[in-house]
Write an enzyme that holds these catalytic residues in place. Structure first.
Site, short mmCIF file in Angstrom:
data_model
loop_
_atom_site.label_atom_id
_atom_site.label_comp_id
_atom_site.label_asym_id
_atom_site.label_seq_id
_atom_site.Cartn_x
_atom_site.Cartn_y
_atom_site.Cartn_z
N LYS A 140 -36.70 -113.61 -30.82
CA LYS A 140 -35.87 -112.49 -31.42
C LYS A 140 -36.45 -112.55 -32.47
O LYS A 140 -37.24 -111.94 -33.67
CB LYS A 140 -34.77 -112.73 -31.48
CG LYS A 140 -34.41 -112.01 -30.26
CD LYS A 140 -32.97 -112.34 -29.71
CE LYS A 140 -33.53 -112.06 -28.38
NZ LYS A 140 -32.26 -112.71 -27.04
N TRP B 26 -23.59 -111.86 -23.84
CA TRP B 26 -24.18 -113.65 -24.53
C TRP B 26 -23.52 -114.72 -23.99
O TRP B 26 -23.20 -115.61 -23.16
CB TRP B 26 -25.23 -113.37 -24.96
CG TRP B 26 -26.09 -112.95 -25.04
CD1 TRP B 26 -26.68 -112.44 -25.50
CD2 TRP B 26 -27.03 -113.07 -23.91
NE1 TRP B 26 -27.96 -111.41 -25.05
CE2 TRP B 26 -28.41 -111.70 -24.28
CE3 TRP B 26 -27.45 -114.05 -22.74
CZ2 TRP B 26 -29.16 -111.14 -23.31
CZ3 TRP B 26 -28.82 -113.41 -22.03
CH2 TRP B 26 -29.63 -112.27 -22.93
N ASP C 58 -24.54 -120.40 -30.70
CA ASP C 58 -26.63 -118.98 -29.92
C ASP C 58 -26.53 -118.33 -30.69
O ASP C 58 -25.76 -117.05 -31.07
CB ASP C 58 -25.45 -118.79 -28.71
CG ASP C 58 -26.89 -118.00 -28.09
OD1 ASP C 58 -27.84 -117.96 -28.14
OD2 ASP C 58 -26.77 -117.25 -27.06
C1 LIG Z 1 -31.89 -113.01 -26.19
C2 LIG Z 1 -30.82 -113.70 -25.82
C3 LIG Z 1 -30.25 -115.01 -24.91
C4 LIG Z 1 -31.48 -115.58 -24.16
O1 LIG Z 1 -32.68 -115.28 -24.44
P1 LIG Z 1 -33.60 -116.63 -23.34
O2 LIG Z 1 -34.33 -117.61 -24.25
O3 LIG Z 1 -34.48 -114.97 -22.85
O4 LIG Z 1 -32.72 -117.74 -22.67
C5 LIG Z 1 -29.36 -115.80 -25.24
N1 LIG Z 1 -28.14 -115.49 -26.21
C6 LIG Z 1 -28.57 -114.53 -27.17
C7 LIG Z 1 -27.30 -114.94 -28.20
C8 LIG Z 1 -29.60 -113.60 -27.04
O5 LIG Z 1 -29.62 -112.71 -27.58
#
Ligand SMILES: *Cc1c(COP(=O)(O)O)cnc(C)c1O
Length: 361
Positions: free
Chosen positions: A196, A102, A172
């Protein structure tokens, strides 16, 4: 009805109580004679949902007054682009902590926009740990320092965060937001896709310091400017109304459970069951992440042979477990234990792991 033992990485488990409540309100929301999806996003009923969702996020996560809480679309992946578009001005560098897939995607997007550099990397350790705070080097002309608080694929998690002084710290938190108490005031921006820990996909939470939101350059399109969304309380264009409504129900569920500190305790209890099954297996199972950075959201582990891993997945599916296969980039096994995954699922998995070892060890 039998509910699966859902260990999906995302979209992921949503509390059963929340699904049932949504079912009750599905056809007729609060006597409106229509569902929440069918009404104007300018209606009083939807405006309440919008405001209450933001207020709950503020309350549960302890978001200070001088921050905006934005509800956007496009997932965390759109934030990878919006952040440099808004902050990476000429002569400045975006600094990225490289901890896995990521973080890599975030850096790649920034490089399309401006100058971006690596502030620390654990690639030499196959991303199986987070860097220590002293390993992180922030350049003098940094526009910001970006990190991934929890690497969903590798199964690593920051346990403490760097002090960055005047340089905004951006995180993030897609895979661990609201899973533990965080001092929001240490961050310039925190962002997370909802699918999530917060509900269904379709809405992205951005918590941003007001002075940073106000400074979006006027040269980028309106939808990509934080200022646009801050000014309109996230109602600049049609929002993902059903996803926001679902997130509100999840936030109310978190509040009822006792809030974020209580969830943190639950998450410790839940993951201990599985990490113990790994650590007490005498080497039959092995954890991927280094112990000091083990994630409480994504538990990554291996069995001695890929053959046994395949068999583990197959047999687990027969027993009602879902989502235990590791990410295709790294293989192995992964159990995602987000907020909504109940203790019973983790107890069942730990028991299954013991039984599987007995049969195959
Ligand atoms: C799942 C995830 C993403 C991607 O998210 P989207 O909403 O599909 O763009 C980005 N960063 C992390 C840490 C993730 O777990």
């Amino acid at each position: 009805m039998t509910r699966a033992f859902n260990f999906n990485a995302g979209p992921a488990a949503i509390p059963l109580e929340v699904l049932k409540q949504a079912q009750e309100q599905f056809v007729d929301y609060k006597g409106a004679g229509m569902s929440i999806m069918e009404m104007s996003h300018r209606s009083n009923l939807y405006e309440d949902v919008n405001n209450e969702t933001q207020a709950l996020l503020r309350e549960l996560f302890g978001v200070p007054e001088n921050y905006e809480v934005l509800l956007l679309q496009g997932g965390a992946s759109t934030q990878f682009a919006m952040l440099p578009l808004n902050f990476l001005t000429a002569g400045k560098q975006g600094a990225y902590v490289m901890t896995g897939a990521w973080a890599e995607k975030a850096l790649k997007e920034a490089k399309l926009v401006g100058d971006a550099v690596v502030a620390a990397s654990t690639e030499a350790d196959k991303f199986m740990r987070m860097p220590t705070l002293s390993e992180i080097v922030v350049p003098d002309n940094a526009a910001y320092l970006h990190l991934t608080s929890n690497e969903t694929i590798g199964g690593t998690q920051f346990k403490e965060f760097p002090e960055t002084g005047d340089v905004p710290l951006i995180a993030d938190m897609s895979s661990d937001i609201l899973s533990r108490p965080i001092d929001v005031s240490k961050f310039g921006v925190i962002y997370a896709g909802a699918q999530k820990n917060l509900g269904p996909s379709g809405v992205t939470v951005v918590i941003i310091r007001k002075d940073l939101a106000e400074n979006s350059p006027k040269t980028i399109p309106a939808m990509f400017r934080y200022a646009t969304h801050a000014k309109s309380k996230s109602l600049y264009n049609t929002p993902p109304s059903f996803s926001v409504y679902m997130m509100k129900l999840v936030l109310e569920w978190i509040k009822e459970k006792g809030g974020v500190a209580q969830l943190d305790q639950f998450n410790h209890d839940k993951t201990k069951l599985i990490y113990d099954a790994i650590d007490q297996s005498g080497g039959f199972y092995s954890g991927c992440a280094q112990p000091q950075n083990r994630s409480l959201m994504n538990i990554t582990f291996r069995i001695q042979t890929e053959e046994l891993e395949k068999q583990f997945v197959k047999e687990s599916e027969k027993e009602g477990f879902v989502g235990l296969k590791g990410h295709r980039d790294v293989g192995g096994l992964r159990a995602s234990t987000y907020n909504a995954v109940p203790l019973e699922s983790c107890q069942a998995l730990s028991q299954f792991m013991l039984d599987f070892q007995k049969r195959n060890g």
